[in-house]
Design a protein around this motif. Structure first.
Motif, short mmCIF file in Angstrom:
data_model
loop_
_atom_site.label_atom_id
_atom_site.label_comp_id
_atom_site.label_asym_id
_atom_site.label_seq_id
_atom_site.Cartn_x
_atom_site.Cartn_y
_atom_site.Cartn_z
N ALA A 108 0.89 -1.33 0.05
CA ALA A 108 0.06 0.05 0.10
C ALA A 108 0.78 1.04 0.01
CB ALA A 108 -0.87 -0.09 1.09
N GLY A 109 1.99 1.27 0.90
CA GLY A 109 2.93 2.57 0.83
C GLY A 109 3.52 2.62 -0.47
N ILE A 110 3.96 1.67 -1.26
CA ILE A 110 4.35 1.60 -2.43
C ILE A 110 3.56 2.34 -3.74
CG2 ILE A 110 5.37 0.33 -4.60
CD1 ILE A 110 6.49 -1.87 -2.50
N GLU A 111 2.26 1.86 -3.65
CA GLU A 111 1.43 2.23 -4.58
C GLU A 111 1.11 3.88 -4.25
OE1 GLU A 111 -3.12 1.21 -6.24
OE2 GLU A 111 -2.28 -0.03 -4.57
N ARG A 112 1.01 4.05 -2.98
CA ARG A 112 0.63 5.45 -2.72
C ARG A 112 1.93 6.45 -3.21
NH1 ARG A 112 2.66 8.45 1.27
NH2 ARG A 112 3.26 6.62 2.59
N ARG A 113 3.18 5.85 -2.89
CA ARG A 113 4.19 6.98 -3.23
C ARG A 113 4.40 7.11 -4.75
NH1 ARG A 113 9.63 5.56 0.72
NH2 ARG A 113 8.39 5.45 2.66
N VAL A 114 4.34 5.76 -5.53
CA VAL A 114 4.45 6.02 -6.77
C VAL A 114 3.51 6.91 -7.37
CG1 VAL A 114 4.23 4.60 -8.94
CG2 VAL A 114 5.41 3.68 -7.10
N LYS A 115 2.12 6.61 -7.16
CA LYS A 115 1.13 7.36 -7.63
C LYS A 115 1.30 9.02 -7.31
CE LYS A 115 -2.33 3.77 -8.37
NZ LYS A 115 -3.70 3.58 -8.06
N GLU A 116 1.72 9.18 -6.05
CA GLU A 116 2.01 10.54 -5.76
C GLU A 116 3.09 11.15 -6.68
OE1 GLU A 116 2.66 10.65 -1.69
OE2 GLU A 116 0.59 10.64 -0.84
N ALA A 117 4.15 10.48 -6.80
CA ALA A 117 5.39 10.99 -7.68
C ALA A 117 5.07 10.99 -8.82
CB ALA A 117 6.59 10.09 -7.55
N ALA A 118 4.15 10.14 -9.49
CA ALA A 118 3.84 10.34 -10.74
C ALA A 118 2.67 11.64 -11.24
CB ALA A 118 3.14 8.92 -11.33
N ALA A 119 2.08 11.83 -10.28
CA ALA A 119 1.11 12.92 -10.31
C ALA A 119 2.03 14.05 -10.21
CB ALA A 119 -0.07 13.05 -9.34
N VAL A 120 3.05 14.32 -9.43
CA VAL A 120 3.84 15.44 -9.50
C VAL A 120 4.52 15.74 -10.63
CG1 VAL A 120 5.90 16.38 -8.48
CG2 VAL A 120 4.16 15.43 -6.97
N LEU A 121 5.08 14.73 -11.39
CA LEU A 121 5.82 14.56 -12.45
C LEU A 121 4.94 14.72 -13.94
CD1 LEU A 121 8.75 12.20 -11.63
CD2 LEU A 121 8.89 14.81 -12.01
N GLY A 122 3.54 14.59 -13.82
CA GLY A 122 2.60 14.51 -14.80
C GLY A 122 2.92 13.24 -15.59
N ILE A 123 3.08 12.19 -15.26
CA ILE A 123 3.34 10.78 -15.80
C ILE A 123 2.21 9.93 -15.15
CG2 ILE A 123 5.63 11.28 -16.71
CD1 ILE A 123 6.57 9.50 -14.30
N GLY A 124 1.29 10.31 -14.76
CA GLY A 124 0.25 9.27 -14.05
C GLY A 124 -0.41 8.27 -15.15
N ASP A 125 -0.64 8.99 -16.36
CA ASP A 125 -1.16 8.16 -17.31
C ASP A 125 -0.08 7.07 -18.05
OD1 ASP A 125 0.11 10.19 -18.51
OD2 ASP A 125 -1.17 10.57 -20.09
N LEU A 126 1.21 7.25 -17.76
CA LEU A 126 2.17 6.52 -18.35
C LEU A 126 2.63 5.18 -17.49
CD1 LEU A 126 4.50 9.28 -19.56
CD2 LEU A 126 2.58 8.20 -20.59
N LEU A 127 1.82 4.96 -16.39
CA LEU A 127 2.31 4.10 -15.37
C LEU A 127 2.45 2.42 -16.05
CD1 LEU A 127 0.79 5.11 -12.15
CD2 LEU A 127 3.22 5.37 -12.87
N ASP A 128 1.70 2.14 -16.94
CA ASP A 128 1.58 0.85 -17.40
C ASP A 128 2.34 0.61 -18.57
OD1 ASP A 128 -0.43 -0.01 -15.68
OD2 ASP A 128 -1.91 0.55 -16.73
N ARG A 129 3.01 1.70 -19.19
CA ARG A 129 3.89 1.72 -20.45
C ARG A 129 5.16 1.01 -20.22
NH1 ARG A 129 2.95 6.92 -24.17
NH2 ARG A 129 0.77 7.13 -24.02
N LYS A 130 6.04 0.59 -20.99
CA LYS A 130 7.40 0.00 -20.97
C LYS A 130 8.14 1.38 -21.37
CE LYS A 130 6.51 -4.26 -19.95
NZ LYS A 130 6.57 -5.16 -20.86
N PRO A 131 9.58 1.22 -20.90
CA PRO A 131 10.53 2.47 -21.42
C PRO A 131 10.73 2.52 -22.95
CG PRO A 131 11.25 1.45 -19.80
CD PRO A 131 10.07 0.53 -19.97
#
Length: 368
Positions: A108-131
């Motif tokens: 739960a802590g991992i999911e919260r931190r990743v989503k918060e960081a992704a929101a800050v960086l504007g990449i929330g819609d990219l989480l399922d993509r590969k590099p």
């Protein structure tokens, strides 16, 4: 949150001194930029702090904690490298979460931190993509996000924008500066690009051959460089330098370059005469933006004129770089775009002597 201290730190590789007696205090929440040409060992300074290199002499502190013998994983730092080093087989989410999983952070802590960081960086819609499905700028943000999720005391960034094109670099610079303001964490950033340093850092440490040349705010470095190296490195185009002699008297002093003769402002003349430089050979420095087309001179300018011929012009849109020649010396002026200067013509260039710099010929240290 944490301060960082390099206390007389030296690093040797055999007989080569890579970092020489580095002594810096970096305040909590500061954005410090190490800048210098390739090979000046600014990256080595960062790697010493990260624990990827061992100090030969001196101590490194994070807050009040001596970290010389502390393992990199226990220093509470996160590092973003020039190479993004993303795992190609993992999604953006898994790349960002990988370090937290190794630390046995609850799911739960991992999911919260990743989503918060992704929101800050504007990449929330990219989480399922590969590099491989991301642009260079998006990969750069993922690499930064991987560091953010760890919530470190200190962020270390080693030329993270060097793989981006010019337009994207400008955008990424702004994003990292905003990120620093939002997180309120200590940032230490390495670059060879003085434009990055000037636009991002609260202070800049200028390095050359492993030696700290000057550390100050961007404006102080620009206005009052300590020596010829700093003066030439900070500013684009770089400062023009001329070998000259200070002639005349302390009440009427001139910069004499044989092909030109410019009156020194009285207040500066008193200083140079008082320091014993009247009649001496020195280095005269003037920035391109302090040389004008005579038709477009800035107000409150201590005007002195120099007869020159125009060698090259470069239209930049909002300004023109004019390459001028006097005697056997070529130099650059940064003038109003309405200038009529043209290749093969002449220009009665106006020099603002209030903005002049004089350096000792032997030590190359500024005379003030």
């Amino acid at each position: 949150m944490a301060s960082v201290t390099y206390k007389h730190v030296t690093k040797r590789f055999g007989d080569v001194v890579a970092v020489n007696d580095l002594d810096i205090y970096i305040e909590d929440k500061e954005f410090l930029v190490f800048v210098g040409p390739s090979g000046c060992d600014k990256t080595t300074s960062l790697r010493l702090l990260a624990g990827l290199e061992e100090t030969t002499e001196g101590n490194i502190y994070i807050s009040e904690r001596l970290v010389n013998d502390v393992a990199p994983k226990d220093r509470d730092i996160a590092m973003v490298f020039q190479s993004y080093a993303l795992y190609p087989h993992m999604s953006v989410y898994d790349n960002m979460a990988f370090g937290l999983k190794l630390r046995k952070t609850p799911k739960a802590g991992i999911e919260r931190r990743v989503k918060e960081a992704a929101a800050v960086l504007g990449i929330g819609d990219l989480l399922d993509r590969k590099p491989k499905q991301l642009s260079g700028g998006q990969r750069q943000r993922v690499a930064v996000g991987r560091a953010i999720v760890r919530d470190p005391a200190v962020f270390l960034m080693d030329e993270p924008l060097s793989n981006l094109d010019a337009k994207l670099r400008v955008q990424a610079r702004a994003e990292i500066s905003k990120l620093h303001q939002r997180l309120g964490t200590t940032f230490i950033y390495v670059t060879h690009d003085q434009t990055e340093a000037m636009t991002m850092g609260t202070r800049i440490a200028v390095m050359k051959d492993g030696l700290l040349q000057q550390i100050a705010s961007p404006q102080v470095l620009y206005d009052t460089p300590y020596n010829v190296f700093v003066a030439g490195f900070i500013g684009s185009p770089s400062m023009n330098f001329f070998d000259v002699t200070l002639t005349g008297t302390k009440d009427e002093m001139y910069v004499d370059g044989s092909s030109f003769r410019l009156r020194v402002p009285p207040d500066k003349a008193q200083v140079y005469a008082g320091r014993g430089y009247l009649g001496k050979e020195v280095i005269f420095g003037i920035r391109p933006e302090d040389i004008y087309d005579p038709e477009y001179v800035a107000p409150d300018t201590y005007e002195q004129r120099m007869q020159t011929s125009v060698d090259v012009t470069e239209l930049m849109g909002n300004e023109v770089f004019v390459y001028l020649v006097t005697g056997d010396k070529q130099f650059i002026a940064r003038v109003d775009p309405r200038t009529k200067a043209h290749i093969g013509g002449t220009l009665d260039a106006v020099v603002n002597m209030d903005r002049m710099h004089i350096f000792d010929r032997d030590t190359e240290i500024a005379i003030r």
